[in-house]
Structures are given as structure tokens and as C-alpha cells.
Design a protein around this motif. Structure first.
Motif, short mmCIF file in Angstrom:
data_model
loop_
_atom_site.label_atom_id
_atom_site.label_comp_id
_atom_site.label_asym_id
_atom_site.label_seq_id
_atom_site.Cartn_x
_atom_site.Cartn_y
_atom_site.Cartn_z
N THR A 1 10.62 -0.57 9.70
CA THR A 1 10.25 -0.73 8.30
C THR A 1 11.34 -1.38 7.48
N TYR B 1 5.78 15.64 3.82
CA TYR B 1 4.42 15.12 3.90
C TYR B 1 3.84 14.98 2.50
N ASP B 2 3.43 13.75 2.13
CA ASP B 2 2.83 13.54 0.81
C ASP B 2 1.51 14.31 0.71
N GLN C 1 -0.04 8.54 8.00
CA GLN C 1 0.37 9.57 7.05
C GLN C 1 1.43 9.00 6.09
N GLU C 2 1.23 9.21 4.82
CA GLU C 2 2.24 8.85 3.83
C GLU C 2 3.26 9.97 3.74
N HIS D 1 7.73 11.00 2.82
CA HIS D 1 9.02 10.64 2.28
C HIS D 1 10.10 11.19 3.22
N GLY E 1 10.15 6.52 0.67
CA GLY E 1 8.73 6.70 0.94
C GLY E 1 8.24 5.65 1.92
N THR E 2 7.32 6.04 2.80
CA THR E 2 6.79 5.10 3.78
C THR E 2 5.47 5.62 4.32
N THR E 3 4.75 4.76 5.00
CA THR E 3 3.52 5.14 5.71
C THR E 3 3.78 5.00 7.21
N HIS F 1 7.30 4.27 14.84
CA HIS F 1 7.94 4.05 13.55
C HIS F 1 9.45 4.25 13.63
N GLU G 1 12.41 4.26 10.70
CA GLU G 1 12.76 4.16 9.28
C GLU G 1 14.27 3.99 9.17
#
Length: 342
Positions: free
Chosen positions: A9, A261-262, A292-293, A295, A312-314, A319, A321
Motif C-alpha cells: 500500500t 477494525y473500523d 475490511q476497512e 486502521h 487507515g487502509t482497506t 497486504h 502496510e
């Protein structure tokens, strides 16, 4: 797992990139400026993350949040925490070596209901299943309860009842169960009434207060220590592994990384696995929901100052980050930021 297929990302300051550059440039800088160094010059050191100071901060936060109450051991009674948690003790239920004690006893209570408290007291909602897999939990409250008389730690001879703070009916979750704290590694495991002295059934009761009707979660404990009202964070779609690439010099010994978890105000899992070959934080079994969105929150103690990063990321498949830098902040300001996350 094939790292080359993972999605990045952010590649700025990524260890994956920096290692390649270091290998190419390493031989060029071995002696380049050695002859130019003035022997009278002092080497300048950058402040380094202090893992012991971070652990002490977590411990101090727990100690400072501990509340104390005095009860008569013969009559028992009810204690009420500042956030609304109640614990009801039966008469003659405080014991020492199996024998009821008399006189006054000191009851300690620590109650945690929000993400900032979970993070800054290092009590995230990471649960361990019977097969060893670790997954995120959704919490309705984490509680530490203990009793002392003088220097003696007491035991419970009769069940005590824990009642959560009032909950709006719209927020009730009938799937909540009781989890106990694992002192070995800090994970939460589902309570077993036969082994843990805990009634794992959670009862929802209606109440009437000055602001109208409300409900509470209620359960019984037969031992002191940590308990948690939780349910597994269930997700039926595809899942993936998650890596967090942190700046050089940071690792599992001097910093901490959490996954928020958002849309879930009490789902906060610690990224407690360190991949030593990649030098990245990760989780255990590739159970992070794709799409899942979230942070990512990173904290460290540097030169006596709390430092942080929030991104923040999806989640995408494979993945990674990348966190490029941390920023100094006060603890109250960080608490506000964390509790303000979606």
C-alpha cells in the motif's frame, strides 16, 4: 506464502526496497569518509525507541486506573466502578487458604470499555481458540477484580456477580460469552466453568434509570483475575495475511502495533508476531478479512516521549502496510485520536 505476490500500500521507506538499496550501496560506503573524520568530533546518536519504557507506561496506566473499595468480609456487598461496572459479593465469600476471613477487605477493580484504554493498558481483544489459532474479539468490557487483606491476596469462596455498565438496547449482543485472561501471553480464551471457576453463561437483564430503560450483561465468577465479555469477530469471506513494515530500528522489543477494525468500537487486536527474516510485524494464521476497512496503530516510547502512527487502509490479498515515521504526542491526545476512529 509468496511475498513477491503481495500488495504494497506504500513503498516509501519500505524495508523490502531499502534492503535492495543497502546491498548495492553497502560496499561503497565502508571506508569512503573514514579518513575525513576529525578525531575530536563526537558521534551524534539519534534517540532510540525504548521497549522497557513502553512496557512501564502500559503497566503504570493499569496501576493508575485501579480502583479500590473497602467491604466487610462478613456481610459482603456491592462495589460500583466509575464507569458503571458493579460486582456483588456474598457474605463470608472472601477467604484465605480456604477459610473465610473477617474484618475489612480491600477490593480492587479495573474496568476497560474503549479502544484507547485497551491499547494504552495493553489489553487488546486478541483471542486464542482451542487449536491455538488467534483471532480478533469484540468486547463488551474487560475487568480485573482482586481482593486483599493486608499483604494477603484473598480467594473467592462463593460466586460473585459481575454486572456491566448500562447498555442501550440497540447495542445489545446476545452472542457475548465470558473469556478469561491468559497470564502466560496475554491472550483471551473462552471460559470453561468446570476448569476456571467461571459461569460462562451471560445473562442480559433489563433496568430502569433516570435516562430511561437500559440493559446490562451479567455473569458469575469463582476466581479473581481478568475476565472479558466477548464474542469472536466472525467474517465469512476470504481472508489473508497482513504485514506491517515499520521504520528501521523498530521491532517487537521496542514498539507495539495494533489492528483496529473500523465500525467495531471494541475490536482491537495486537500484531504480536515479528517476522525476523522480513523484519515486519504480522499476525498468526492469515485470518484478516479481505475488504475490511481498518486502521493500523503503532506506538513507541522515544526519549521519554510517546510516539505514534495511525494509518487507515482497506485490506487486500497479501497486504503489506508501510509505516514510514512516528510522531510525538501526549497520551491524552492519542486517546482522543484512537477513540475517534470509525
Amino acid at each position: 506464502m509468496k511475498i513477491q505476490k503481495q500488495k504494497f500500500t506504500n513503498l516509501n521507506n519500505s524495508k523490502v526496497v531499502s534492503r535492495i538499496l543497502k546491498n548495492v550501496m553497502g560496499l561503497l560506503v565502508v571506508v569512503l569518509f573514514a579518513s575525513c573524520i576529525d578525531n575530536n568530533d563526537s558521534e551524534v546518536f539519534e534517540p532510540q525507541p525504548d521497549g522497557e519504557a513502553l512496557a512501564a507506561r502500559f503497566e503504570n496506566n493499569r496501576a493508575n486506573a485501579m480502583q479500590e473499595f473497602t467491604l466487610d468480609a462478613s456481610t459482603g456487598g456491592v462495589i460500583t466502578g466509575v464507569q458503571g461496572t458493579k460486582v456483588t459479593f456474598q457474605p463470608n465469600s472472601f477467604g484465605l487458604n480456604g477459610t473465610p476471613v473477617t474484618g475489612n477487605v480491600t477490593v480492587q477493580l479495573l474496568e476497560i470499555y474503549d479502544k484507547a484504554s485497551m491499547l494504552l493498558k495493553n489489553k487488546s481483544t486478541l483471542g486464542r481458540r482451542a487449536n491455538g489459532d488467534k483471532e480478533a474479539l469484540k468486547s463488551a468490557g474487560e475487568f480485573f477484580i482482586e481482593a486483599k487483606q493486608g499483604t494477603n491476596n484473598l480467594e473467592l469462596l462463593e460466586m460473585a456477580t459481575v454486572t456491566s455498565r448500562p447498555v442501550d438496547f440497540a447495542d445489545l449482543d446476545g452472542g457475548m460469552r465470558v473469556f478469561r485472561g491468559d497470564d502466560t501471553n496475554g491472550d483471551w480464551v473462552e471460559a470453561d466453568e468446570n476448569e476456571d471457576g467461571i459461569n460462562d453463561d451471560v445473562e442480559i437483564r433489563d433496568g430502569q434509570g433516570a435516562d430511561g430503560e437500559y440493559a446490562t450483561y451479567n455473569y458469575d465468577i469463582g476466581d479473581f483475575g481478568w475476565t472479558n465479555l466477548d464474542r469472536w469477530y466472525s467474517f465469512t469471506g476470504p481472508k489473508t495475511v497482513l504485514f506491517v513494515d515499520v521504520p528501521d530500528g523498530f521491532n517487537q522489543n521496542n514498539s507495539a502495533v495494533y489492528l483496529s477494525y473500523d465500525g467495531e468500537p471494541t475490536a482491537l487486536a495486537r500484531m504480536d508476531t515479528w517476522n525476523s527474516s522480513l523484519e515486519m510485524f504480522t499476525e498468526h494464521y492469515g485470518l484478516i478479512p479481505i475488504g475490511q476497512e481498518v486502521h493500523i496503530i503503532m506506538v513507541a516510547e522515544i526519549d521519554g516521549q510517546l510516539n505514534y502512527a495511525i494509518q487507515g487502509t482497506t485490506i487486500v490479498d497479501g497486504h503489506i502496510e508501510v509505516i514510514t515515521a512516528l510522531t510525538p504526542i501526549t497520551q491524552p491526545a492519542l486517546e482522543t485520536l484512537i477513540n475517534g476512529l470509525p
